[in-house]
Motif scaffolding. Sequence first.
Motif, short mmCIF file in Angstrom:
data_model
loop_
_atom_site.label_atom_id
_atom_site.label_comp_id
_atom_site.label_asym_id
_atom_site.label_seq_id
_atom_site.Cartn_x
_atom_site.Cartn_y
_atom_site.Cartn_z
N LEU A 20 1.09 -1.27 0.03
CA LEU A 20 -0.33 0.01 -0.37
C LEU A 20 1.14 1.21 0.11
N ASP A 21 0.48 1.76 -0.86
CA ASP A 21 1.10 3.36 -0.10
C ASP A 21 0.53 4.25 0.97
N ARG A 22 0.87 4.03 1.86
CA ARG A 22 0.80 4.77 3.25
C ARG A 22 -0.18 6.16 3.14
N ASP A 23 0.66 7.08 2.50
CA ASP A 23 -0.75 8.74 2.86
C ASP A 23 -1.15 7.85 2.28
N LYS A 24 -1.35 8.10 0.15
CA LYS A 24 -2.45 8.03 -0.51
C LYS A 24 -3.93 6.79 0.65
N THR A 25 -3.61 6.50 1.33
CA THR A 25 -4.31 4.86 1.63
C THR A 25 -4.53 5.32 2.98
N PHE A 26 -3.95 5.80 3.92
CA PHE A 26 -4.08 6.47 4.91
C PHE A 26 -4.64 7.50 5.77
N ASP A 27 -3.42 8.37 4.40
CA ASP A 27 -3.63 9.58 5.28
C ASP A 27 -3.12 10.13 6.54
N THR A 28 -3.78 10.75 7.17
CA THR A 28 -2.83 10.69 8.97
C THR A 28 -3.42 9.45 9.70
N LEU A 80 -5.84 2.15 15.58
CA LEU A 80 -5.13 2.94 14.79
C LEU A 80 -6.49 4.22 14.69
N LYS A 81 -6.14 5.25 14.19
CA LYS A 81 -7.75 6.33 13.13
C LYS A 81 -7.30 6.46 12.04
N SER A 82 -7.74 6.68 11.12
CA SER A 82 -7.49 7.06 9.41
C SER A 82 -7.79 7.94 8.89
N LYS A 83 -7.76 9.04 8.65
CA LYS A 83 -7.91 9.72 8.22
C LYS A 83 -8.47 9.53 6.71
N GLY A 84 -7.79 9.31 6.20
CA GLY A 84 -8.31 8.59 4.51
C GLY A 84 -9.29 7.69 4.75
N GLN A 85 -8.98 7.17 5.70
CA GLN A 85 -10.26 5.74 5.69
C GLN A 85 -11.22 6.15 6.36
N GLY A 86 -11.13 7.38 6.90
CA GLY A 86 -12.56 7.98 7.89
C GLY A 86 -13.16 6.32 9.13
#
Length: 127
Positions: free
Chosen positions: A9-17, A47-53
Motif C-alpha cells: 500500500l501507498d501509506r499516504d494515499k491509503t491512510f492519510d493521517t 489506529l484512527k485513519s483520516k484517509g479511511q474515515g
Amino acid sequence: MRLANGIVLDRDKTFDTLKFSALRREVRVQNEDGTVSEEVKERTYDLKSKGQGCMIQVSIPADIPLKEFDYNAEVELVNPVADTVANATFFGAEVDWFLKADDIVLKKTTGKAKSAQTEPKPSPKKE
C-alpha cells in the motif's frame, strides 16, 4: 487474483493521517495439544485513519516491542501490506481483509514545525 505476498500500500494515499488508539489483542501460539501458550505471535493495534474515515486494525510481529504511545499520537506504518483470508461457502466464498506491517512508529515532524514547537519565543526588549 492471487495474493501470495499481499498488496503493498501507498501509506499516504491509503491512510492519510494515522493516530494511535490502543492495543486491541495479542495472538498467542497454540501448543501441540491445542492449548494456548504464553508466547505471543503478533499484536493488533487500533489506529484512527483520516484517509479511511474510520478505525483500522493493524497487526505487527511479536518480536517488535509492545507499543504504548500516547492516545492520538501521530504514527506511521513501516511496510504496510493488505492481505486476505477466504472461506469457501455454498454460494462462493467469503473474503476478509486484514492489514499487517513490520512496525508502527511515531511520525517524525518536519524541521520547521519541530523548531517552532521547541524553541522559546524571544521576550520583548524593555527600554
